[in-house]
Design a protein around this motif. Structure first.
Motif, short mmCIF file in Angstrom:
data_model
loop_
_atom_site.label_atom_id
_atom_site.label_comp_id
_atom_site.label_asym_id
_atom_site.label_seq_id
_atom_site.Cartn_x
_atom_site.Cartn_y
_atom_site.Cartn_z
N PRO A 92 0.84 -1.21 0.00
CA PRO A 92 0.00 0.00 0.00
C PRO A 92 0.87 1.25 0.00
O PRO A 92 1.97 1.25 0.55
CB PRO A 92 -0.79 -0.12 1.30
CG PRO A 92 0.05 -0.97 2.19
CD PRO A 92 0.81 -1.91 1.29
N LEU A 93 0.38 2.30 -0.61
CA LEU A 93 1.10 3.57 -0.67
C LEU A 93 0.78 4.48 0.50
O LEU A 93 1.54 5.41 0.79
CB LEU A 93 0.78 4.31 -1.98
CG LEU A 93 1.24 3.62 -3.26
CD1 LEU A 93 0.71 4.37 -4.47
CD2 LEU A 93 2.76 3.50 -3.30
N GLY A 94 -0.33 4.26 1.17
CA GLY A 94 -0.75 5.18 2.23
C GLY A 94 -1.14 6.52 1.64
O GLY A 94 -1.54 6.63 0.47
N GLN A 95 -0.98 7.58 2.43
CA GLN A 95 -1.26 8.94 1.94
C GLN A 95 -0.16 9.32 0.96
O GLN A 95 1.02 9.12 1.22
CB GLN A 95 -1.29 9.92 3.11
CG GLN A 95 -1.56 11.34 2.67
CD GLN A 95 -1.56 12.31 3.85
OE1 GLN A 95 -1.29 11.95 4.98
NE2 GLN A 95 -1.85 13.55 3.55
N ILE A 96 -0.53 9.89 -0.17
CA ILE A 96 0.43 10.30 -1.19
C ILE A 96 0.60 11.81 -1.11
O ILE A 96 -0.39 12.56 -1.16
CB ILE A 96 -0.05 9.87 -2.59
CG1 ILE A 96 -0.18 8.35 -2.65
CG2 ILE A 96 0.91 10.38 -3.66
CD1 ILE A 96 -0.92 7.84 -3.85
N VAL A 97 1.85 12.24 -0.96
CA VAL A 97 2.15 13.67 -0.89
C VAL A 97 3.29 13.98 -1.86
O VAL A 97 4.11 13.12 -2.19
CB VAL A 97 2.52 14.11 0.54
CG1 VAL A 97 1.37 13.90 1.49
CG2 VAL A 97 3.76 13.39 1.05
N GLY A 98 3.32 15.22 -2.32
CA GLY A 98 4.38 15.67 -3.22
C GLY A 98 4.93 17.01 -2.75
O GLY A 98 4.18 17.85 -2.24
N THR A 99 6.22 17.19 -2.93
CA THR A 99 6.85 18.45 -2.56
C THR A 99 6.55 19.51 -3.61
O THR A 99 6.14 19.19 -4.74
CB THR A 99 8.37 18.27 -2.44
OG1 THR A 99 8.87 17.85 -3.71
CG2 THR A 99 8.72 17.26 -1.36
N PRO A 100 6.76 20.78 -3.28
CA PRO A 100 6.50 21.84 -4.26
C PRO A 100 7.27 21.65 -5.57
O PRO A 100 6.73 21.88 -6.64
CB PRO A 100 6.94 23.11 -3.53
CG PRO A 100 6.73 22.80 -2.09
CD PRO A 100 7.09 21.34 -1.96
N GLY A 101 8.51 21.20 -5.49
CA GLY A 101 9.31 21.00 -6.70
C GLY A 101 8.72 19.96 -7.63
O GLY A 101 8.65 20.14 -8.84
N VAL A 102 8.28 18.86 -7.07
CA VAL A 102 7.67 17.80 -7.87
C VAL A 102 6.37 18.30 -8.49
O VAL A 102 6.11 18.06 -9.67
CB VAL A 102 7.44 16.54 -7.02
CG1 VAL A 102 6.41 15.62 -7.64
CG2 VAL A 102 8.74 15.78 -6.82
N LEU A 103 5.56 18.99 -7.71
CA LEU A 103 4.28 19.47 -8.22
C LEU A 103 4.48 20.48 -9.35
O LEU A 103 3.64 20.58 -10.24
CB LEU A 103 3.45 20.07 -7.09
CG LEU A 103 3.06 19.07 -5.99
CD1 LEU A 103 2.35 19.80 -4.86
CD2 LEU A 103 2.22 17.95 -6.55
N GLU A 117 2.74 11.83 -15.31
CA GLU A 117 4.06 11.33 -14.92
C GLU A 117 4.05 10.85 -13.47
O GLU A 117 4.63 9.81 -13.15
CB GLU A 117 5.14 12.41 -15.10
CG GLU A 117 5.46 12.67 -16.55
CD GLU A 117 6.40 13.84 -16.76
OE1 GLU A 117 7.27 13.73 -17.65
OE2 GLU A 117 6.27 14.87 -16.05
N VAL A 118 3.37 11.60 -12.62
CA VAL A 118 3.25 11.20 -11.22
C VAL A 118 2.53 9.88 -11.11
O VAL A 118 3.00 8.95 -10.43
CB VAL A 118 2.52 12.30 -10.40
CG1 VAL A 118 2.12 11.79 -9.03
CG2 VAL A 118 3.39 13.55 -10.29
N GLN A 119 1.41 9.74 -11.78
CA GLN A 119 0.63 8.50 -11.70
C GLN A 119 1.41 7.31 -12.23
O GLN A 119 1.41 6.23 -11.63
CB GLN A 119 -0.71 8.65 -12.44
CG GLN A 119 -1.59 7.42 -12.30
CD GLN A 119 -1.92 7.11 -10.85
OE1 GLN A 119 -2.40 7.96 -10.12
NE2 GLN A 119 -1.65 5.89 -10.41
N HIS A 120 2.07 7.50 -13.36
CA HIS A 120 2.84 6.40 -13.95
C HIS A 120 3.97 5.96 -13.01
O HIS A 120 4.17 4.77 -12.79
CB HIS A 120 3.41 6.83 -15.31
CG HIS A 120 4.14 5.75 -16.01
ND1 HIS A 120 3.52 4.63 -16.53
CD2 HIS A 120 5.46 5.60 -16.27
CE1 HIS A 120 4.42 3.85 -17.09
NE2 HIS A 120 5.61 4.40 -16.93
#
Length: 97
Positions: free
Chosen positions: A14-25, A32-35
């Motif tokens: 399981p991935l749990g909660q998915i978070v991204g940093t400002p740079g990634v966003l 690309e994120v989903q893949h």
């Protein structure tokens, strides 16, 4: 493992909660994120060196942290880290670590 091999592989954790940093966003598209998340969850560790990929495989058995390395279509290197308790998965640029 080829990037498209995830189409026939089942999620391994399981991935749990998915978070991204400002740079990634800012630097990655939602596709690309989903893949990358799909690849990560299916055990395709991306551009990790063989020793790190083997460590991830062992971490699946030992419930340890998982780290994958990917590159966007534009060549942006990014990481995906899933915590040992599988409560959170974070997408980040290496310089944001």
């Amino acid at each position: 493992m080829p990037p498209d091999s995830t189409a026939v592989r089942a999620p391994r954790f399981p991935l749990g909660q998915i978070v991204g940093t400002p740079g990634v966003l800012e630097m990655l598209t939602p596709a690309e994120v989903q893949h990358a998340l799909t690849r990560h969850q299916c055990g395709d560790w991306g551009d990790c060196d063989p020793a790190d990929a083997a460590a991830n495989d062992q971490s699946l058995l030992d419930n340890e942290r998982l780290l994958s390395v990917y590159h966007s279509a534009a060549g942006v290197r990014f990481w995906i880290i899933t915590e040992a308790d599988r409560s959170v998965t974070t997408l980040l640029l290496p310089e944001e670590y």
